[in-house]
Write a protein that holds these residues in place. Structure first.
Motif, mmCIF file in Angstrom:
data_model
loop_
_atom_site.group_PDB
_atom_site.id
_atom_site.type_symbol
_atom_site.label_atom_id
_atom_site.label_comp_id
_atom_site.label_asym_id
_atom_site.label_seq_id
_atom_site.Cartn_x
_atom_site.Cartn_y
_atom_site.Cartn_z
ATOM 1 N N THR A 63 0.852 -1.193 0.000
ATOM 2 C CA THR A 63 0.000 0.000 0.000
ATOM 3 C C THR A 63 0.888 1.243 0.000
ATOM 4 O O THR A 63 2.099 1.160 0.218
ATOM 5 C CB THR A 63 -0.922 0.026 1.231
ATOM 6 O OG1 THR A 63 -0.117 -0.111 2.420
ATOM 7 C CG2 THR A 63 -1.935 -1.105 1.184
ATOM 8 N N GLU A 64 0.259 2.387 -0.257
ATOM 9 C CA GLU A 64 1.004 3.643 -0.219
ATOM 10 C C GLU A 64 0.150 4.728 0.426
ATOM 11 O O GLU A 64 -1.079 4.622 0.504
ATOM 12 C CB GLU A 64 1.451 4.072 -1.610
ATOM 13 C CG GLU A 64 0.345 4.476 -2.558
ATOM 14 C CD GLU A 64 0.887 4.943 -3.902
ATOM 15 O OE1 GLU A 64 1.962 4.480 -4.309
ATOM 16 O OE2 GLU A 64 0.213 5.781 -4.534
ATOM 17 N N THR A 65 0.812 5.763 0.890
ATOM 18 C CA THR A 65 0.140 6.889 1.514
ATOM 19 C C THR A 65 0.670 8.189 0.932
ATOM 20 O O THR A 65 1.860 8.304 0.638
ATOM 21 C CB THR A 65 0.339 6.892 3.041
ATOM 22 O OG1 THR A 65 -0.218 8.088 3.591
ATOM 23 C CG2 THR A 65 1.811 6.823 3.430
ATOM 24 N N ALA A 66 -0.244 9.146 0.780
ATOM 25 C CA ALA A 66 0.164 10.484 0.321
ATOM 26 C C ALA A 66 0.531 11.372 1.500
ATOM 27 O O ALA A 66 1.014 12.496 1.311
ATOM 28 C CB ALA A 66 -0.956 11.112 -0.484
ATOM 29 N N GLU A 67 0.321 10.869 2.716
ATOM 30 C CA GLU A 67 0.534 11.667 3.922
ATOM 31 C C GLU A 67 1.983 11.653 4.405
ATOM 32 O O GLU A 67 2.421 12.575 5.087
ATOM 33 C CB GLU A 67 -0.379 11.154 5.060
ATOM 34 C CG GLU A 67 -1.852 11.121 4.718
ATOM 35 C CD GLU A 67 -2.400 12.489 4.374
ATOM 36 O OE1 GLU A 67 -2.033 13.459 5.075
ATOM 37 O OE2 GLU A 67 -3.167 12.595 3.400
ATOM 38 N N LEU A 68 2.711 10.607 4.062
ATOM 39 C CA LEU A 68 4.077 10.441 4.570
ATOM 40 C C LEU A 68 5.026 10.084 3.432
ATOM 41 O O LEU A 68 4.623 9.475 2.436
ATOM 42 C CB LEU A 68 4.123 9.331 5.626
ATOM 43 C CG LEU A 68 3.352 9.597 6.924
ATOM 44 C CD1 LEU A 68 3.157 8.296 7.691
ATOM 45 C CD2 LEU A 68 4.076 10.617 7.771
ATOM 46 N N ALA A 69 6.289 10.449 3.606
ATOM 47 C CA ALA A 69 7.311 10.088 2.623
ATOM 48 C C ALA A 69 7.706 8.628 2.786
ATOM 49 O O ALA A 69 7.505 8.017 3.840
ATOM 50 C CB ALA A 69 8.540 10.976 2.812
ATOM 51 N N SER A 70 8.259 8.048 1.734
ATOM 52 C CA SER A 70 8.829 6.704 1.844
ATOM 53 C C SER A 70 10.026 6.730 2.791
ATOM 54 O O SER A 70 10.655 7.767 3.010
ATOM 55 C CB SER A 70 9.282 6.219 0.461
ATOM 56 O OG SER A 70 8.191 6.099 -0.418
ATOM 57 N N GLY A 71 10.338 5.562 3.375
ATOM 58 C CA GLY A 71 11.437 5.482 4.322
ATOM 59 C C GLY A 71 12.790 5.770 3.689
ATOM 60 O O GLY A 71 13.035 5.436 2.533
ATOM 61 N N ILE A 72 13.654 6.418 4.465
ATOM 62 C CA ILE A 72 15.006 6.771 4.021
ATOM 63 C C ILE A 72 16.002 6.322 5.098
ATOM 64 O O ILE A 72 15.754 6.487 6.288
ATOM 65 C CB ILE A 72 15.148 8.300 3.814
ATOM 66 C CG1 ILE A 72 14.234 8.779 2.690
ATOM 67 C CG2 ILE A 72 16.603 8.666 3.516
ATOM 68 C CD1 ILE A 72 14.613 8.286 1.313
ATOM 69 N N ALA A 73 17.145 5.778 4.669
ATOM 70 C CA ALA A 73 18.226 5.434 5.599
ATOM 71 C C ALA A 73 19.509 6.128 5.165
ATOM 72 O O ALA A 73 19.893 6.069 3.997
ATOM 73 C CB ALA A 73 18.438 3.923 5.642
ATOM 74 N N LEU A 74 20.146 6.821 6.103
ATOM 75 C CA LEU A 74 21.435 7.466 5.851
ATOM 76 C C LEU A 74 22.522 6.568 6.442
ATOM 77 O O LEU A 74 22.538 6.322 7.651
ATOM 78 C CB LEU A 74 21.470 8.855 6.497
ATOM 79 C CG LEU A 74 20.355 9.819 6.068
ATOM 80 C CD1 LEU A 74 20.471 11.134 6.821
ATOM 81 C CD2 LEU A 74 20.390 10.047 4.566
#
Length: 302
Positions: free
Chosen positions: A86-97
Protein backbone atom coordinates in the motif's frame (compact mmCIF):
# COMPACT_ATOMS: atom_id res chain seq x y z
CA UNK A 1 4.51 -26.88 -5.77
CA UNK A 2 6.93 -24.26 -4.44
CA UNK A 3 6.06 -23.09 -0.91
CA UNK A 4 5.12 -19.39 -0.82
CA UNK A 5 6.89 -17.24 1.75
CA UNK A 6 5.47 -14.04 3.20
CA UNK A 7 7.67 -11.11 4.23
CA UNK A 8 6.02 -8.22 6.08
CA UNK A 9 8.24 -5.23 6.79
CA UNK A 10 9.94 -2.04 5.76
CA UNK A 11 11.03 -0.55 2.46
CA UNK A 12 13.63 2.24 2.44
CA UNK A 13 15.96 4.01 0.08
CA UNK A 14 19.54 3.83 1.38
CA UNK A 15 21.86 6.78 0.87
CA UNK A 16 25.39 5.51 1.46
CA UNK A 17 28.70 7.36 1.84
CA UNK A 18 32.06 5.60 2.19
CA UNK A 19 34.64 7.23 4.43
CA UNK A 20 37.93 6.31 6.12
CA UNK A 21 36.53 6.77 9.62
CA UNK A 22 33.26 7.73 11.29
CA UNK A 23 33.03 11.40 12.32
CA UNK A 24 33.05 12.28 16.01
CA UNK A 25 30.25 14.56 17.28
CA UNK A 26 30.72 17.96 15.65
CA UNK A 27 33.33 16.67 13.19
CA UNK A 28 33.05 16.88 9.40
CA UNK A 29 34.92 14.29 7.36
CA UNK A 30 35.33 14.13 3.61
CA UNK A 31 33.86 10.91 2.32
CA UNK A 32 34.40 9.07 -0.92
CA UNK A 33 31.90 7.12 -2.98
CA UNK A 34 28.19 7.97 -2.73
CA UNK A 35 25.58 5.34 -3.55
CA UNK A 36 21.78 5.44 -3.50
CA UNK A 37 20.32 1.95 -3.21
CA UNK A 38 17.00 0.30 -2.39
CA UNK A 39 16.96 -0.95 1.20
CA UNK A 40 14.87 -1.49 4.33
CA UNK A 41 15.08 -4.69 6.37
CA UNK A 42 11.85 -6.17 5.05
CA UNK A 43 12.66 -5.32 1.44
CA UNK A 44 16.25 -6.55 1.74
CA UNK A 45 15.09 -9.87 3.15
CA UNK A 46 12.39 -10.27 0.50
CA UNK A 47 14.87 -9.60 -2.31
CA UNK A 48 17.50 -11.90 -0.79
CA UNK A 49 14.98 -14.76 -0.61
CA UNK A 50 13.67 -14.10 -4.13
CA UNK A 51 17.15 -14.03 -5.70
CA UNK A 52 17.82 -17.43 -4.19
CA UNK A 53 14.67 -18.83 -5.78
CA UNK A 54 11.96 -18.41 -3.14
CA UNK A 55 8.36 -17.57 -4.13
CA UNK A 56 8.08 -14.30 -2.17
CA UNK A 57 5.07 -12.16 -1.30
CA UNK A 58 6.10 -8.82 0.23
CA UNK A 59 3.79 -6.57 2.24
CA UNK A 60 4.95 -3.01 3.00
CA UNK A 61 3.88 0.63 2.81
CA UNK A 62 5.58 3.44 0.92
CA UNK A 63 4.92 7.09 0.26
CA UNK A 64 3.40 8.28 -2.99
CA UNK A 65 6.78 9.58 -4.15
CA UNK A 66 9.67 8.78 -6.45
CA UNK A 67 11.35 6.55 -3.86
CA UNK A 68 8.21 4.45 -3.42
CA UNK A 69 7.72 4.12 -7.16
CA UNK A 70 11.33 3.08 -7.70
CA UNK A 71 11.05 0.51 -4.92
CA UNK A 72 7.95 -1.08 -6.43
CA UNK A 73 9.55 -1.27 -9.84
CA UNK A 74 12.57 -2.97 -8.28
CA UNK A 75 10.40 -5.58 -6.56
CA UNK A 76 8.62 -6.36 -9.81
CA UNK A 77 11.96 -6.89 -11.55
CA UNK A 78 12.96 -9.31 -8.78
CA UNK A 79 9.78 -11.34 -9.40
CA UNK A 80 8.28 -10.51 -6.00
CA UNK A 81 4.50 -10.50 -5.47
CA UNK A 82 3.63 -6.98 -4.23
CA UNK A 83 -0.14 -7.26 -4.69
CA UNK A 84 -0.71 -6.26 -1.07
CA UNK A 85 1.69 -3.32 -0.83
CA UNK A 86 0.00 0.00 0.00
CA UNK A 87 1.00 3.64 -0.22
CA UNK A 88 0.14 6.89 1.51
CA UNK A 89 0.16 10.48 0.32
CA UNK A 90 0.53 11.67 3.92
CA UNK A 91 4.08 10.44 4.57
CA UNK A 92 7.31 10.09 2.62
CA UNK A 93 8.83 6.70 1.84
CA UNK A 94 11.44 5.48 4.32
CA UNK A 95 15.01 6.77 4.02
CA UNK A 96 18.23 5.43 5.60
CA UNK A 97 21.43 7.47 5.85
CA UNK A 98 24.39 5.08 5.99
CA UNK A 99 28.08 5.72 6.56
CA UNK A 100 30.54 2.90 5.81
CA UNK A 101 34.12 3.08 7.10
CA UNK A 102 37.30 1.58 5.66
CA UNK A 103 36.80 -1.65 7.65
CA UNK A 104 33.34 -2.21 6.15
CA UNK A 105 31.53 -1.31 9.39
CA UNK A 106 28.46 0.89 9.16
CA UNK A 107 26.45 3.48 11.08
CA UNK A 108 22.81 3.95 10.08
CA UNK A 109 20.11 6.55 10.81
CA UNK A 110 16.61 5.78 9.53
CA UNK A 111 13.71 8.15 8.83
CA UNK A 112 10.91 5.57 8.86
CA UNK A 113 8.22 7.60 7.08
CA UNK A 114 5.45 5.41 5.64
CA UNK A 115 6.90 2.26 7.23
CA UNK A 116 5.50 3.33 10.59
CA UNK A 117 2.08 3.81 9.00
CA UNK A 118 1.69 0.11 8.14
CA UNK A 119 -1.21 -1.02 10.34
CA UNK A 120 -3.22 -4.26 10.58
CA UNK A 121 -6.05 -2.63 8.62
CA UNK A 122 -3.62 -2.34 5.67
CA UNK A 123 -3.04 -6.12 5.55
CA UNK A 124 -6.01 -8.17 4.29
CA UNK A 125 -6.52 -11.83 5.15
CA UNK A 126 -5.69 -12.75 1.56
CA UNK A 127 -2.09 -11.64 2.16
CA UNK A 128 -1.62 -14.73 4.35
CA UNK A 129 -3.21 -17.15 1.88
CA UNK A 130 -1.05 -20.11 0.78
CA UNK A 131 1.95 -18.92 2.82
CA UNK A 132 3.93 -21.69 4.47
CA UNK A 133 6.51 -19.42 6.11
CA UNK A 134 6.56 -15.79 7.22
CA UNK A 135 9.35 -13.38 8.17
CA UNK A 136 8.98 -10.11 10.09
CA UNK A 137 11.24 -7.43 11.60
CA UNK A 138 10.75 -4.36 13.84
CA UNK A 139 10.98 -1.47 11.33
CA UNK A 140 7.18 -1.28 11.24
CA UNK A 141 4.82 -0.57 14.19
CA UNK A 142 5.19 -3.07 17.03
CA UNK A 143 1.43 -3.63 17.24
CA UNK A 144 1.41 -4.59 13.54
CA UNK A 145 4.19 -7.12 14.10
CA UNK A 146 2.41 -8.65 17.08
CA UNK A 147 -0.88 -8.81 15.17
CA UNK A 148 0.81 -10.43 12.17
CA UNK A 149 2.52 -13.01 14.39
CA UNK A 150 -0.87 -13.91 15.85
CA UNK A 151 -2.41 -14.17 12.38
CA UNK A 152 0.36 -16.51 11.28
CA UNK A 153 0.02 -18.64 14.42
CA UNK A 154 -3.72 -18.99 13.81
CA UNK A 155 -3.00 -20.24 10.28
CA UNK A 156 -0.15 -22.61 11.26
CA UNK A 157 2.35 -20.53 9.27
CA UNK A 158 5.89 -21.09 10.57
CA UNK A 159 7.11 -17.63 11.46
CA UNK A 160 10.58 -16.12 11.83
CA UNK A 161 11.11 -12.87 13.73
CA UNK A 162 14.26 -10.86 13.10
CA UNK A 163 13.96 -8.46 16.09
CA UNK A 164 15.78 -5.55 14.48
CA UNK A 165 16.23 -2.78 15.34
CA UNK A 166 16.61 -4.19 18.83
CA UNK A 167 14.09 -3.40 21.56
CA UNK A 168 12.66 -5.08 24.65
CA UNK A 169 9.64 -7.21 23.76
CA UNK A 170 6.55 -7.39 25.97
CA UNK A 171 5.13 -10.48 27.71
CA UNK A 172 3.68 -13.05 25.34
CA UNK A 173 5.22 -11.42 22.26
CA UNK A 174 7.18 -14.54 21.35
CA UNK A 175 4.58 -17.19 22.21
CA UNK A 176 4.55 -19.95 19.61
CA UNK A 177 7.16 -18.31 17.39
CA UNK A 178 9.00 -20.86 15.22
CA UNK A 179 12.32 -18.99 15.16
CA UNK A 180 13.93 -15.76 16.38
CA UNK A 181 17.16 -14.39 14.87
CA UNK A 182 18.63 -11.54 16.97
CA UNK A 183 22.22 -10.33 16.74
CA UNK A 184 24.35 -9.82 19.86
CA UNK A 185 23.03 -6.33 20.64
CA UNK A 186 19.41 -7.33 20.07
CA UNK A 187 19.87 -10.43 22.21
CA UNK A 188 21.07 -8.31 25.14
CA UNK A 189 18.17 -5.87 24.74
CA UNK A 190 15.62 -8.69 24.77
CA UNK A 191 17.17 -10.94 27.43
CA UNK A 192 19.35 -8.62 29.52
CA UNK A 193 22.26 -11.03 28.98
CA UNK A 194 25.55 -9.82 27.47
CA UNK A 195 26.54 -12.60 25.07
CA UNK A 196 30.32 -12.36 25.48
CA UNK A 197 30.99 -16.09 25.78
CA UNK A 198 29.53 -19.38 24.58
CA UNK A 199 28.13 -19.97 28.07
CA UNK A 200 26.36 -16.59 27.89
CA UNK A 201 25.03 -17.45 24.43
CA UNK A 202 23.57 -20.65 25.86
CA UNK A 203 21.92 -18.78 28.74
CA UNK A 204 20.46 -16.18 26.39
CA UNK A 205 19.15 -18.88 24.06
CA UNK A 206 17.54 -20.72 26.96
CA UNK A 207 15.93 -17.45 28.08
CA UNK A 208 14.40 -17.00 24.63
CA UNK A 209 13.27 -20.64 24.46
CA UNK A 210 11.63 -20.11 27.84
CA UNK A 211 9.74 -17.15 26.38
CA UNK A 212 7.86 -19.40 23.97
CA UNK A 213 10.20 -19.57 20.95
CA UNK A 214 10.76 -22.99 19.39
CA UNK A 215 14.24 -22.28 17.93
CA UNK A 216 16.88 -19.59 18.44
CA UNK A 217 19.61 -18.27 16.16
CA UNK A 218 21.93 -15.57 17.55
CA UNK A 219 23.92 -14.01 14.71
CA UNK A 220 27.53 -13.12 15.50
CA UNK A 221 28.79 -11.33 12.40
CA UNK A 222 32.03 -12.72 11.00
CA UNK A 223 32.09 -15.42 13.70
CA UNK A 224 28.93 -17.07 12.36
CA UNK A 225 25.89 -17.95 14.45
CA UNK A 226 24.81 -19.74 17.62
CA UNK A 227 21.92 -22.14 17.04
CA UNK A 228 19.72 -23.64 19.73
CA UNK A 229 17.21 -26.17 18.42
CA UNK A 230 15.88 -29.63 19.16
CA UNK A 231 18.47 -31.33 16.97
CA UNK A 232 21.52 -29.05 17.25
CA UNK A 233 22.89 -26.59 19.80
CA UNK A 234 26.19 -24.77 19.32
CA UNK A 235 28.25 -22.54 17.07
CA UNK A 236 28.19 -22.65 13.28
CA UNK A 237 31.12 -20.79 11.72
CA UNK A 238 30.75 -18.35 8.84
CA UNK A 239 33.00 -18.51 5.76
CA UNK A 240 36.05 -16.24 6.07
CA UNK A 241 35.91 -13.32 3.61
CA UNK A 242 37.25 -9.77 3.36
CA UNK A 243 34.35 -7.47 4.26
CA UNK A 244 33.69 -4.38 2.17
CA UNK A 245 30.24 -3.41 3.48
CA UNK A 246 28.27 -5.24 6.19
CA UNK A 247 25.11 -3.13 5.75
CA UNK A 248 22.67 -5.91 4.81
CA UNK A 249 24.49 -9.03 6.00
CA UNK A 250 21.84 -9.84 8.60
CA UNK A 251 19.05 -9.27 6.10
CA UNK A 252 20.66 -11.54 3.51
CA UNK A 253 21.12 -14.17 6.22
CA UNK A 254 17.43 -14.03 7.13
CA UNK A 255 16.25 -14.05 3.52
CA UNK A 256 18.48 -17.00 2.69
CA UNK A 257 17.33 -18.82 5.81
CA UNK A 258 13.72 -18.35 4.71
CA UNK A 259 14.52 -19.80 1.27
CA UNK A 260 16.25 -22.86 2.73
CA UNK A 261 13.43 -23.50 5.22
CA UNK A 262 10.88 -23.18 2.41
CA UNK A 263 12.82 -25.97 0.68
CA UNK A 264 12.36 -28.04 3.88
CA UNK A 265 16.08 -28.02 4.69
CA UNK A 266 16.92 -29.03 8.29
CA UNK A 267 17.58 -25.95 10.42
CA UNK A 268 21.33 -26.62 10.81
CA UNK A 269 21.71 -27.00 7.03
CA UNK A 270 19.61 -23.87 6.46
CA UNK A 271 21.94 -21.93 8.78
CA UNK A 272 25.03 -22.98 6.85
CA UNK A 273 23.36 -21.98 3.57
CA UNK A 274 22.40 -18.60 5.05
CA UNK A 275 25.90 -18.01 6.47
CA UNK A 276 27.37 -18.50 3.01
CA UNK A 277 24.88 -16.09 1.43
CA UNK A 278 25.64 -13.45 4.07
CA UNK A 279 29.39 -13.92 3.63
CA UNK A 280 29.10 -13.27 -0.10
CA UNK A 281 26.99 -10.16 0.54
CA UNK A 282 29.59 -8.42 2.72
CA UNK A 283 32.12 -8.54 -0.09
CA UNK A 284 29.94 -6.05 -2.02
CA UNK A 285 28.65 -2.54 -1.48
CA UNK A 286 24.95 -1.85 -0.92
CA UNK A 287 21.96 -3.54 0.65
CA UNK A 288 19.70 -5.29 -1.85
CA UNK A 289 22.38 -4.98 -4.51
CA UNK A 290 24.70 -7.16 -2.41
CA UNK A 291 22.29 -10.11 -2.17
CA UNK A 292 23.64 -13.09 -4.13
CA UNK A 293 21.82 -15.33 -6.60
CA UNK A 294 21.52 -19.07 -6.12
CA UNK A 295 24.09 -19.92 -8.80
CA UNK A 296 26.66 -17.81 -6.91
CA UNK A 297 26.20 -19.94 -3.80
CA UNK A 298 26.58 -23.09 -5.86
CA UNK A 299 29.80 -21.70 -7.39
CA UNK A 300 31.09 -20.65 -3.95
CA UNK A 301 30.62 -24.15 -2.54
CA UNK A 302 32.23 -25.96 -5.47
Amino acid sequence: MKQKVLVIGSSNTDMVVKTEHFPKPGETVLGGTFLMNPGGKGANQAVAAARLGADVRFVAKTGNDIFGKQAREGFRKEGIDISFMTETAELASGIALITVNAQGQNEIVVASGANMDLHPADIPELAFENAGLALLQLEIPRETVRWALQQCAGRNIRTVLNPAPGAPLGPGFLDGLYLITPNETETELITGITVDSEEALERAAQHLLGSGVQNVIITLGSRGIYLASEHFTGMIAAPVVEAVDTTAAGDVFNGALLKALADEAPLEEACRFACTAAAISVTRMGAQSSAPFLHELHSYNE
